[in-house]
Each structure stands twice: as C-alpha cells, then as structure tokens.
Design an enzyme around this catalytic site. Structure first.
Site, PDB file in Angstrom:
ATOM      1  N   ASP A 141      45.173  25.438  38.912  1.00 42.01           N
ATOM      2  CA  ASP A 141      45.368  26.028  37.762  1.00 42.01           C
ATOM      3  C   ASP A 141      46.824  26.440  37.265  1.00 42.01           C
ATOM      4  OD1 ASP A 141      43.648  27.671  36.329  1.00 42.01           O
ATOM      5  OD2 ASP A 141      44.060  29.306  36.837  1.00 42.01           O
ATOM      6  N   SER A 142      46.410  27.321  35.686  1.00 37.80           N
ATOM      7  CA  SER A 142      47.219  28.236  35.855  1.00 37.80           C
ATOM      8  C   SER A 142      47.758  29.118  36.171  1.00 37.80           C
ATOM      9  CB  SER A 142      47.438  28.549  33.994  1.00 37.80           C
ATOM     10  OG  SER A 142      45.776  29.511  33.528  1.00 37.80           O
ATOM     11  N   TYR A 201      47.585  30.146  29.565  1.00 35.27           N
ATOM     12  CA  TYR A 201      48.461  28.196  29.307  1.00 35.27           C
ATOM     13  C   TYR A 201      47.661  28.779  27.457  1.00 35.27           C
ATOM     14  CZ  TYR A 201      50.349  25.765  33.139  1.00 35.27           C
ATOM     15  OH  TYR A 201      50.932  25.359  34.439  1.00 35.27           O
ATOM     16  N   GLY A 202      46.267  29.296  27.552  1.00 38.34           N
ATOM     17  CA  GLY A 202      45.696  29.538  26.321  1.00 38.34           C
ATOM     18  C   GLY A 202      45.959  29.913  25.411  1.00 38.34           C
ATOM     19  N   CYS A 256      42.015  24.455  35.663  1.00 37.01           N
ATOM     20  CA  CYS A 256      42.306  24.602  34.314  1.00 37.01           C
ATOM     21  C   CYS A 256      41.256  23.587  32.767  1.00 37.01           C
ATOM     22  CB  CYS A 256      43.623  24.517  34.089  1.00 37.01           C
ATOM     23  SG  CYS A 256      44.082  26.374  32.248  1.00 37.01           S
ATOM     24  N   ASN A 257      41.334  24.738  32.542  1.00 33.03           N
ATOM     25  CA  ASN A 257      40.257  24.050  31.057  1.00 33.03           C
ATOM     26  C   ASN A 257      41.056  23.908  29.953  1.00 33.03           C
ATOM     27  OD1 ASN A 257      36.736  24.685  30.575  1.00 33.03           O
ATOM     28  ND2 ASN A 257      38.087  26.143  31.744  1.00 33.03           N
ATOM     29  N   THR A 258      42.592  24.327  29.876  1.00 33.20           N
ATOM     30  CA  THR A 258      43.019  24.331  28.832  1.00 33.20           C
ATOM     31  C   THR A 258      44.387  23.559  29.479  1.00 33.20           C
ATOM     32  OG1 THR A 258      42.714  27.131  28.944  1.00 33.20           O
ATOM     33  CG2 THR A 258      44.652  25.506  27.375  1.00 33.20           C
ATOM     34  N   CYS A 282      35.910  28.438  30.738  1.00 31.40           N
ATOM     35  CA  CYS A 282      37.327  28.966  30.946  1.00 31.40           C
ATOM     36  C   CYS A 282      36.992  29.164  32.095  1.00 31.40           C
ATOM     37  CB  CYS A 282      37.733  30.541  30.200  1.00 31.40           C
ATOM     38  SG  CYS A 282      39.274  30.574  30.671  1.00 31.40           S
ATOM     39  N   THR A 283      38.323  29.475  33.396  1.00 33.03           N
ATOM     40  CA  THR A 283      37.910  29.788  34.199  1.00 33.03           C
ATOM     41  C   THR A 283      37.556  31.034  34.399  1.00 33.03           C
ATOM     42  OG1 THR A 283      40.483  30.130  34.894  1.00 33.03           O
ATOM     43  CG2 THR A 283      39.839  28.519  35.624  1.00 33.03           C
ATOM     44  N   HIS A 284      38.241  32.410  34.383  1.00 36.29           N
ATOM     45  CA  HIS A 284      37.657  33.390  34.202  1.00 36.29           C
ATOM     46  C   HIS A 284      36.433  33.887  34.322  1.00 36.29           C
ATOM     47  CE1 HIS A 284      42.399  33.168  34.237  1.00 36.29           C
ATOM     48  NE2 HIS A 284      42.198  34.722  33.866  1.00 36.29           N
TER      49      HIS A 284
END
Ligand code: DGL
Length: 281
Positions: free
Chosen positions: A6-7, A38-39, A69-71, A204-206
């Site tokens: 992940d970022s 990264y977004g 990471c989605n981005t 998104c991971t968050h």
C-alpha cells in the site's frame, strides 16, 4: 510468502482481513510511507512507485503480491500485469504475480465471480445503481465504472471523489469533522444523481475505518461492500486455483515501511488496532 503493498498504512485494513482468512500463510506488508499519499500523484509516479514496491516484495521472497492500494491498483496494475510482470514472472523459474483490490470488489458488488464458480457467488443480490467513493485519482481513471460495465452493462455506476477524506483520517482530525466530510461527499453524490444507490463501494484503503459514518450518511438499506473481506475471500479462492504460487506456510509476519518514523505509531494503531514492529524497507 504473500506480499501486501500500500502507499502507506491504510492497507493494513486489508492486510488484517487477509491474515485472518489465511493465518497459516507467510505475509510481508510494505507501506511506501515516504511517498504517500498516492491519491493526488501523477499517474506516472504511481506506476513507477508501484513497480519499485513490487520489486522489493519479490526480493523479499514473495511469489504473490496483493496491491491493496486502490489508487495503485487502478492506475498501474493493468500495465504492470501486461507489460512489466511477464519478464519477471519466470526469469529464475519461479512463478510470480501481482493482483489488485478492484476485481475482488467488483466480484462482491456484482455477485459474479471472475471465473466460473467465483468467490463472490454467494452475493447474488441485484444492483441497479452502484456508487463509488474514492480518491480523486481513482475516480479520474474510471476504472470501477469501466470494469463493472464489462460484467454488468445493465448497472449504472456513479462516482464521488473524496479528496480530503484519506488525508483527514491519517492526520487524525476530530471525528466530528470526518463525519461532516463524509456527509458532504455523500450529500454531493445524492444531489447529483437524484436517486438512492443500491450498493456502495468504499474504494480506498482508509474508508473501512469510517464505514459507520458512510452507513449513517447514506439512506437506510444501502449495501456497503467491505473491500478487505472481499479481497480476503478472493485471495483464498485464487490460491486454491493457483498452486504454482508456492506460498510458504509458517505463519511468518514481516512489516516494512519506507520512511518509517515513531510519529507513525498512533496511525498504525488506528489501522491495525495494536502496535506493530515495522522495519525500514
Ligand atoms: N491507499 C490509497 C488508496 O487506497 C489511499 C491513500 C493514498 O492516497 O495514498 O487509494
């Protein structure tokens, strides 16, 4: 060894679900904290950073890497799978691959497994409108609408960029302010589309940390897809189908970070629920 990338530390939400689903497997987590977030980065940066991270995970002994990471998944993974990985897959006779978080999510939301008898077969609920909440970069790529329509052209997919949300969660801004942000983004989407979505992807991971705030801001009855669980279910199914990724089974855990500092400890606890022994990558 399974790598999870992940970022930053947000991917720990996914990592935890993977470990719970596959406790006997060996896992190494890599957070690219030095270069996060990264977004809002240009796509070429995200691509280069993702390649560097995968090199690191392969060097660590991973045969399979999950891009949590989605981005990074939406910007870089297709090119990486088609152009970059083939040269690295078998150069020493070892099978290697990298898979992302988008396909498992789409399997879960559409109820159609990527392969016959897929991992999401039990989630067959019909959806006619799906809403995607994500970072600006993820929304801009259109990856979720494109991939969902490939499988279910009958579905309407609407998107809402949430440019401030991941950063605010990371900075630990008060929950009241996070709630206002979530209400703002949900309100913007609902006003724009003039209807209620059947399902929502928190892309998104968050966002798993604020699922309850989304649930409260959305109209009753909207189904929210839990990406970490969907990814864990898909990974289990993938490993059964791909025994060639010789993933070891000693229950080992390694946590790596670029640019780790002790200031990050509260953030790690937030995403993981406990302290973690991170090493410099
Ligand atoms: N991990 C990113 C994602 O899932 C969110 C944080 C960032 O922008 O780096 O899109």
């Amino acid at each position: 060894m399974i790598g999870v990338f992940d970022s930053g530390f947000g991917g720990l939400t996914v990592h935890r679900a993977l470990i719970e689903a596959l406790p006997e497997r060996d896992f190494v987590y890599l957070g690219d904290n030095r270069n996060a977030p990264y977004g809002a980065r240009p796509p070429i940066d995200v691509l280069n950073l993702t390649c560097t991270a995968l090199e690191r995970l392969f060097a660590e002994g991973c045969t399979l890497a999950i891009v949590a990471c989605n981005t990074a998944s939406v910007v870089a993974l297709r090119w990486i799978q088609q152009q970059w990985l083939p040269a690295r897959r078998h150069d020493d006779g070892v099978a290697r691959n990298a898979i992302g978080i988008v396909i498992p999510t789409i399997e879960a939301v559409t109820g159609i497994g990527w392969h016959e008898g897929g991992s999401a077969a039990q989630e067959t609920k019909q959806s006619s409108t799906i809403a995607v909440f994500a970072t600006s970069r993820t929304v801009q790529t259109g990856c979720y609408p494109i991939e969902i329509r490939k499988r279910r052209p009958d579905i309407t997919v609407v998107q809402q960029a949430c440019p401030e949300l991941a950063g605010s969660i990371e900075r630990g801004v008060p929950r009241r302010e996070i709630r206002e942000l979530v209400e703002q983004y949900v309100g913007e989407l609902l006003n724009r589309i003039g209807t209620t979505p059947d399902s929502v992807i928190l892309g998104c991971t968050h966002y798993p940390l604020v699922t309850d705030l989304f649930a409260a801001a959305l109209p009753c009855g909207v189904r929210i897809i839990h990406q970490p669980e969907a990814t864990a279910r898909a990974l289990k199914f993938y490993l059964n189908r791909h025994p060639e990724y010789d993933v070891s089974n000693a229950g080992r855990r390694i946590f790596l970070s670029t640019g780790f500092s002790n200031e990050a400890l509260p953030l790690i606890e937030k995403f993981w629920g406990d302290k973690l022994p991170f090493l410099e990558a």
